[in-house]
Enzyme design. Structure first.
Site, PDB file in Angstrom:
ATOM      1  N   ARG A 194       0.819  -6.230  17.475  1.00  0.00           N
ATOM      2  CA  ARG A 194       0.782  -4.762  17.612  1.00  0.00           C
ATOM      3  C   ARG A 194      -0.005  -4.386  18.864  1.00  0.00           C
ATOM      4  O   ARG A 194       0.435  -3.565  19.673  1.00  0.00           O
ATOM      5  CB  ARG A 194       0.100  -4.149  16.379  1.00  0.00           C
ATOM      6  CG  ARG A 194       0.992  -4.165  15.164  1.00  0.00           C
ATOM      7  CD  ARG A 194       0.303  -3.636  13.917  1.00  0.00           C
ATOM      8  NE  ARG A 194       1.277  -3.515  12.841  1.00  0.00           N
ATOM      9  CZ  ARG A 194       1.001  -3.628  11.547  1.00  0.00           C
ATOM     10  NH1 ARG A 194      -0.233  -3.888  11.154  1.00  0.00           N
ATOM     11  NH2 ARG A 194       1.945  -3.499  10.644  1.00  0.00           N
TER      12      ARG A 194
ATOM     13  N   HIS B 247      -8.646  -8.356   8.291  1.00  0.00           N
ATOM     14  CA  HIS B 247      -7.436  -7.540   8.431  1.00  0.00           C
ATOM     15  C   HIS B 247      -7.766  -6.147   7.913  1.00  0.00           C
ATOM     16  O   HIS B 247      -7.542  -5.822   6.772  1.00  0.00           O
ATOM     17  CB  HIS B 247      -6.321  -8.167   7.587  1.00  0.00           C
ATOM     18  CG  HIS B 247      -5.009  -7.453   7.713  1.00  0.00           C
ATOM     19  ND1 HIS B 247      -4.461  -7.095   8.912  1.00  0.00           N
ATOM     20  CD2 HIS B 247      -4.111  -7.062   6.773  1.00  0.00           C
ATOM     21  CE1 HIS B 247      -3.287  -6.507   8.702  1.00  0.00           C
ATOM     22  NE2 HIS B 247      -3.062  -6.473   7.416  1.00  0.00           N
TER      23      HIS B 247
ATOM     24  N   ASN C 226      -3.269  -7.039  -7.361  1.00  0.00           N
ATOM     25  CA  ASN C 226      -2.806  -8.135  -6.518  1.00  0.00           C
ATOM     26  C   ASN C 226      -3.570  -9.434  -6.775  1.00  0.00           C
ATOM     27  O   ASN C 226      -3.004 -10.521  -6.659  1.00  0.00           O
ATOM     28  CB  ASN C 226      -2.852  -7.733  -5.043  1.00  0.00           C
ATOM     29  CG  ASN C 226      -1.665  -6.847  -4.671  1.00  0.00           C
ATOM     30  OD1 ASN C 226      -0.860  -6.496  -5.523  1.00  0.00           O
ATOM     31  ND2 ASN C 226      -1.556  -6.492  -3.410  1.00  0.00           N
TER      32      ASN C 226
ATOM     33  N   ARG D 220       0.832  -1.200   0.000  1.00  0.00           N
ATOM     34  CA  ARG D 220       0.000   0.000   0.000  1.00  0.00           C
ATOM     35  C   ARG D 220       0.865   1.247   0.000  1.00  0.00           C
ATOM     36  O   ARG D 220       1.862   1.321   0.684  1.00  0.00           O
ATOM     37  CB  ARG D 220      -0.849   0.026   1.265  1.00  0.00           C
ATOM     38  CG  ARG D 220      -2.287  -0.236   1.005  1.00  0.00           C
ATOM     39  CD  ARG D 220      -3.127  -0.036   2.238  1.00  0.00           C
ATOM     40  NE  ARG D 220      -2.498  -0.613   3.425  1.00  0.00           N
ATOM     41  CZ  ARG D 220      -2.853  -0.279   4.662  1.00  0.00           C
ATOM     42  NH1 ARG D 220      -3.778   0.625   4.861  1.00  0.00           N
ATOM     43  NH2 ARG D 220      -2.279  -0.859   5.702  1.00  0.00           N
TER      44      ARG D 220
HETATM   45  O1  TXD Z   1      -0.701  -8.614   7.638  1.00  0.00           O
HETATM   46  C1  TXD Z   1      -0.492  -8.781   6.468  1.00  0.00           C
HETATM   47  N1  TXD Z   1      -1.083  -9.773   5.821  1.00  0.00           N
HETATM   48  C2  TXD Z   1       0.448  -7.912   5.740  1.00  0.00           C
HETATM   49  C3  TXD Z   1       0.334  -7.833   4.315  1.00  0.00           C
HETATM   50  C4  TXD Z   1       1.506  -7.263   6.397  1.00  0.00           C
HETATM   51  C5  TXD Z   1       2.474  -6.606   5.677  1.00  0.00           C
HETATM   52  C6  TXD Z   1       2.477  -6.544   4.234  1.00  0.00           C
HETATM   53  N2  TXD Z   1       1.267  -7.006   3.647  1.00  0.00           N
HETATM   54  C7  TXD Z   1       1.217  -7.143   2.189  1.00  0.00           C
HETATM   55  O2  TXD Z   1       2.220  -8.059   1.747  1.00  0.00           O
HETATM   56  C8  TXD Z   1       1.515  -5.882   1.391  1.00  0.00           C
HETATM   57  O3  TXD Z   1       0.409  -5.032   1.356  1.00  0.00           O
HETATM   58  C9  TXD Z   1       1.853  -6.491   0.052  1.00  0.00           C
HETATM   59  O4  TXD Z   1       0.664  -6.843  -0.639  1.00  0.00           O
HETATM   60  C10 TXD Z   1       2.611  -7.768   0.408  1.00  0.00           C
HETATM   61  C11 TXD Z   1       4.118  -7.642   0.308  1.00  0.00           C
HETATM   62  O5  TXD Z   1       4.579  -6.516   1.002  1.00  0.00           O
HETATM   63  P1  TXD Z   1       6.087  -6.015   0.820  1.00  0.00           P
HETATM   64  O6  TXD Z   1       6.280  -4.864   1.725  1.00  0.00           O
HETATM   65  O7  TXD Z   1       7.012  -7.153   0.912  1.00  0.00           O
HETATM   66  O8  TXD Z   1       6.048  -5.502  -0.686  1.00  0.00           O
HETATM   67  P2  TXD Z   1       7.270  -5.402  -1.731  1.00  0.00           P
HETATM   68  O9  TXD Z   1       8.530  -5.071  -1.021  1.00  0.00           O
HETATM   69  O10 TXD Z   1       6.801  -4.518  -2.828  1.00  0.00           O
HETATM   70  O11 TXD Z   1       7.424  -6.889  -2.287  1.00  0.00           O
HETATM   71  C12 TXD Z   1       6.512  -7.456  -3.149  1.00  0.00           C
HETATM   72  C13 TXD Z   1       7.317  -8.231  -4.156  1.00  0.00           C
HETATM   73  C14 TXD Z   1       8.160  -7.331  -5.085  1.00  0.00           C
HETATM   74  O12 TXD Z   1       9.521  -7.660  -4.970  1.00  0.00           O
HETATM   75  C15 TXD Z   1       7.627  -7.660  -6.476  1.00  0.00           C
HETATM   76  O13 TXD Z   1       8.628  -7.645  -7.488  1.00  0.00           O
HETATM   77  C16 TXD Z   1       7.067  -9.065  -6.261  1.00  0.00           C
HETATM   78  O14 TXD Z   1       6.440  -8.987  -4.990  1.00  0.00           O
HETATM   79  N3  TXD Z   1       6.127  -9.494  -7.290  1.00  0.00           N
HETATM   80  C17 TXD Z   1       6.087 -10.767  -7.737  1.00  0.00           C
HETATM   81  N4  TXD Z   1       6.786 -11.849  -7.403  1.00  0.00           N
HETATM   82  C18 TXD Z   1       6.542 -13.001  -8.060  1.00  0.00           C
HETATM   83  N5  TXD Z   1       5.578 -13.101  -9.009  1.00  0.00           N
HETATM   84  C19 TXD Z   1       4.841 -12.046  -9.377  1.00  0.00           C
HETATM   85  N6  TXD Z   1       3.896 -12.159 -10.322  1.00  0.00           N
HETATM   86  C20 TXD Z   1       5.084 -10.798  -8.727  1.00  0.00           C
HETATM   87  N7  TXD Z   1       4.563  -9.549  -8.861  1.00  0.00           N
HETATM   88  C21 TXD Z   1       5.201  -8.764  -7.967  1.00  0.00           C
END
Ligand code: TXD
Length: 317
Positions: free
Chosen positions: A152, A176, A96, A83
């Protein structure tokens, strides 16, 4: 002890930190998957090179494909967009959903017996989607949110009272999001119920801060969302499942009549063990708590309906 194989899809902030924390646990080999070329490979090498210092032997592999994920015992899906400030979880829906759907297909074909642990937001919709796409039994598809939201909440209670976090037990139920349901009545400090220790307005303030815990961090970081506490929360769940510890943890599980709620994933207290969600604990709720849980269930239903709609809407060229 056997070495387990855990795949982490999405090697971003949560996925990368999770791989590090898990490698330090030293009971599983880890495959990190991402679409960004070189990034999962680089993070995997970096984590591997901390092994001699920390003394772990976990083999960590980074890849842009799924071949290396074959036969995983557990797969964590963190891929997606985080986000941005001011962006609601629902804004992320379409993007997503596309990512999580595709990833689930790939995971399913290589690891048909795996446990699926979903982290990507909007969590309650993404776990539902992964369940549908995988066709896995409900016990093997689990969403992570409750452990984080509860952690938290527990951190804020401990700080307010000036006591160790280890002595604060408590959990939140529901989705959530804004409708999560903290239960002060079931929160204890060394066995003492919270309402005996804090006035209602202080409890309400803590509950409110926990409810907005994710947004508070997003607005401070500005370029991403929380990952230290989220990755720690995922590890606690993986420990319980792979080491068959049968911890009682809040997690998004598929409900079939528990609390009078049917056909959705919702945060409830679960026994997590080798069988995945081995049991959903149905605790006694008073009428206000029950109403709050049902309101949260309605919000999750709406979110899932919006997800399905978003997935059907063509992307403008
Ligand atoms: O409580 C909870 N469930 C959460 C959820 C707590 C924290 C984060 N939350 C969610 O996890 C957040 O809203 C995101 O939807 C995910 C991942 O969070 P993050 O902070 O790790 O995001 P990043 O750093 O952007 O990492 C996402 C990675 C990034 O490296 C992209 O290149 C990759 O996902 N990505 C993919 N990987 C593989 N395959 C595909 N198709 C793909 N698309 C993007």
């Amino acid at each position: 002890m056997p070495r387990y194989k855990v795949t982490v899809v999405g090697a971003g902030m949560v996925g990368g930190t999770l791989a590090q924390r898990l490698a330090e646990r030293d009971y599983a080999d880890i495959v990190l998957v991402d679409i960004v070329e070189g990034m999962p490979q680089g993070k995997a090498l970096d984590i591997t090179q901390a092994g001699p210092v920390y003394g772990y032997d976990s083999v960590v592999t980074g890849t842009n494909g799924y071949e290396e994920t074959e036969g995983s015992d557990l797969v964590v899906i963190t891929s997606g967009l985080p986000r941005k400030p001011g962006m609601s979880r629902d804004d992320l829906l379409k993007t997503n959903a596309g990512i999580v759907g595709e990833v689930t297909e790939n995971v399913k074909s290589r690891s048909p017996e795996a446990m699926l642990l979903i982290v990507s937001n909007p969590l309650d919709a993404m776990v539902t989607l992964a369940h549908k796409v995988s066709g896995f039994p409900k016990q093997r598809v689990i969403g992570m949110a409750g452990v984080l939201d509860s952690s938290r909440y527990r951190a804020f209670v401990a700080a307010e009272l000036g006591v160790s976090v280890r002595d604060v037990q408590g959990f939140v139920l529901g989705g959530h999001g804004d409708t999560m349901v903290p239960l002060p009545r079931y929160t204890t400090v060394a066995g003492i119920p919270l309402p005996a220790l804090l006035p209602p307005e202080r409890i309400e303030a803590i509950v409110d801060r926990a409810r907005n815990g994710g947004a508070e961090i997003v607005s401070l970081l500005k370029t991403g969302s929380a990952y230290y506490a989220p990755s720690a929360s995922v590890v606690e769940m993986i420990d319980s499942i792979l080491l068959d510890k049968k911890r009682v943890l809040p997690a998004a599980a598929y409900l079939e009549g528990e609390y009078g709620i049917e056909g959705i994933f919702l945060g409830v207290l679960c026994v997590l063990g080798a069988g995945g969600v081995e049991k959903v604990l149905e605790i006694d709720l008073d009428s206000d708590e029950r109403a709050a849980l049902h309101k949260s269930a309605d919000a999750v239903r709406e979110l899932w309906a919006a997800t399905q709609k978003a997935m059907e809407t063509p992307t403008p060229a």
